[in-house]
Design a protein around this motif. Structure first.
Motif, mmCIF file in Angstrom:
data_model
loop_
_atom_site.group_PDB
_atom_site.id
_atom_site.type_symbol
_atom_site.label_atom_id
_atom_site.label_comp_id
_atom_site.label_asym_id
_atom_site.label_seq_id
_atom_site.Cartn_x
_atom_site.Cartn_y
_atom_site.Cartn_z
ATOM 1 N N HIS A 195 64.201 53.352 61.648
ATOM 2 C CA HIS A 195 63.249 52.449 62.755
ATOM 3 C C HIS A 195 63.925 51.512 63.555
ATOM 4 O O HIS A 195 65.129 50.796 62.940
ATOM 5 N N ASP A 237 61.188 41.354 59.081
ATOM 6 C CA ASP A 237 60.255 42.112 60.105
ATOM 7 C C ASP A 237 59.447 40.961 60.566
ATOM 8 O O ASP A 237 58.968 40.516 61.413
ATOM 9 N N HIS A 297 46.721 46.209 68.911
ATOM 10 C CA HIS A 297 46.873 46.099 67.488
ATOM 11 C C HIS A 297 46.663 45.717 66.319
ATOM 12 O O HIS A 297 45.999 44.667 67.306
ATOM 13 N N HIS A 301 50.612 44.529 58.853
ATOM 14 C CA HIS A 301 50.656 44.879 57.719
ATOM 15 C C HIS A 301 51.602 44.705 56.595
ATOM 16 O O HIS A 301 52.538 43.451 56.613
ATOM 17 N N LEU A 303 54.536 44.665 53.997
ATOM 18 C CA LEU A 303 56.268 44.776 53.932
ATOM 19 C C LEU A 303 57.388 44.675 52.775
ATOM 20 O O LEU A 303 56.614 44.256 52.343
ATOM 21 N N HIS A 308 56.353 49.597 57.155
ATOM 22 C CA HIS A 308 55.138 49.460 56.788
ATOM 23 C C HIS A 308 54.450 49.567 55.860
ATOM 24 O O HIS A 308 53.994 51.108 55.494
ATOM 25 N N GLU A 309 53.958 48.361 55.105
ATOM 26 C CA GLU A 309 53.458 49.293 53.842
ATOM 27 C C GLU A 309 52.035 48.572 53.904
ATOM 28 O O GLU A 309 51.053 47.983 54.377
ATOM 29 N N ASN A 310 51.079 48.972 52.676
ATOM 30 C CA ASN A 310 49.572 47.750 52.468
ATOM 31 C C ASN A 310 50.134 46.588 51.669
ATOM 32 O O ASN A 310 50.684 46.343 51.402
ATOM 33 N N ARG A 312 46.724 45.936 55.170
ATOM 34 C CA ARG A 312 46.623 45.800 56.485
ATOM 35 C C ARG A 312 45.959 44.548 57.401
ATOM 36 O O ARG A 312 44.834 44.092 56.368
ATOM 37 N N THR A 328 52.878 40.461 57.381
ATOM 38 C CA THR A 328 53.454 40.535 59.294
ATOM 39 C C THR A 328 52.284 40.107 58.789
ATOM 40 O O THR A 328 50.820 39.923 59.174
#
Length: 368
Positions: A195, A237, A297, A301, A303, A308-310, A312, A328
């Motif tokens: 990314h 992030d 959005h 999420h 991290l 991007h992990e669980n 959310r 985050t």
């Protein structure tokens, strides 16, 4: 990775076997794809491997390039791949261990690989274990939290160093390259790997995921930068904004709305809070400020090993925060043709609330 952490994770994995009615789990990494799962459970960071965890044993298959590395990184029993394909070697191992009901990350394995492994071991019943590793990886231990915190500090220090060199005429791509280089120079493995960073200036800042271009920074531009660092496999992030000269009055208004939304959402982070509830706090503040339609959005999420992990934070989230979550918080406002901003930090959920992990950068708009 410490051996005691690996052993603790494999025991947690085994405790989930009864719920899936399995007697083993297979994990693959091909050309670095899905290295996170294999690394988390075994400690191995190579680009090609197969892992088998049964009730009694933990085995790791890899090729000659990685045997020494694997012996140093993982306590698992090492099995040379030899002249076989990785999938064939795993098939032989499954036969040897007489595994009959095996979990597989079907979300991570290609249809071709699945067909091949079925061909090698025809009497195995395959169960989808795609959610097993994300479930285990969700709660971060102290070592993981420390790595994310180090990644946050390195990224913050790199950002400070780079914005000190910003001037009119610098392009988004030049800023991006200098930031990535500085992150590495300060001790990180790199940025986000697959990314790229987000660097969007002027009207382009209305793009939430605006990739860097050849656009030059101009007087009066504000620039949104979404960036981070990779340390020990774990990511930070962060999103910050700076302006070349005096910003537009409306930009200052957006900044204040976002600062308030971020602060109030972060204060509400605690065990048991719902992702929908936390998102709603920030969303109401943005809507009350007159910018509800421009927050497009979810608020945040999970991290960790992946960006991007669980869990959310979003209007659709069914998650409830737990101790050990790293999440985050990133409210944003994006107005097409005008510009946008986002303010993002990383938080560890603790028994008493949340701890910010993403360095000590001021959240407000920095004027250059």
């Amino acid at each position: 990775m410490r051996t005691e952490n690996i052993l603790r994770r494999t025991e947690r994995l085994r405790k989930a076997f009864p719920s899936l009615a399995i007697d083993g789990v297979v994990l693959f990494v091909f050309e670095s794809a899905n290295w996170q799962s294999v690394y988390y459970i075994s400690g191995f960071r190579g680009s090609s491997a197969g892992v088998l965890i049964t009730e009694q044993e933990t085995c790791l298959i890899t090729d000659g390039r990685y045997m020494t590395q694997a012996s140093e990184q993982s306590p698992f029993t090492l099995i040379p791949q030899g002249q076989r394909s990785l999938v064939e070697a795993m098939g032989d191992l499954l036969k040897q261990k007489d595994c009959r009901r095996v979990g597989l990350e079907k979300e991570k394995v290609s249809a071709k690989t699945f067909e091949q492994i079925q061909g090698f071991v025809k009497d195995v019943e395959w169960k989808d274990a795609s959610q097993l590793l994300p479930m285990l990886r969700r709660a971060k231990d102290s070592d993981e939290a420390d790595l994310i915190k180090r990644a946050g500090m390195i990224a913050s220090n790199a950002y400070r160093a780079v914005i000190a060199k910003v001037k009119e005429g610098m392009t988004e791509k030049e800023f991006d390259a200098l930031l990535e280089y500085t992150v590495k120079k300060l001790g990180a493995e790199g940025g986000w790997g697959n990314h790229g960073f987000i660097v969007a200036s002027g009207p382009r800042s209305a793009l939430p995921h605006g990739v860097p271009t050849d656009r030059s920074f101009q007087k009066g531009d504000w620039v949104t930068v979404d960036f981070g660092a990779l340390v020990g496999g774990y990511l930070s992030d962060i999103t910050r904004n700076f302006c070349l000269g005096k910003p537009d009055t409306r930009a200052r208004e957006i900044e204040m709305v976002l600062l308030n939304a971020h602060k109030e959402a972060a204060i509400a982070l605690k065990p048991g809070a719902s992702g929908k509830e936390i998102d709603g706090i920030a969303r109401r503040i943005i809507a009350d400020g007159g910018y509800g339609e421009y927050f497009t959005h979810g608020l945040g999420h999970g991290l960790g090993l992946e960006i991007h992990e669980n869990p959310r934070l979003s209007p659709l989230s069914e998650d409830f925060l737990q101790v050990g979550d790293v999440i985050t918080v990133e409210p944003g406002i994006y107005i097409p043709g005008f510009g946008g901003m986002r303010i993002e930090d990383d938080y560890l959920i603790t028994e008493s609330g949340a701890e910010r992990l993403s360095g000590n950068l001021e959240q407000g708009l920095i004027l250059l």
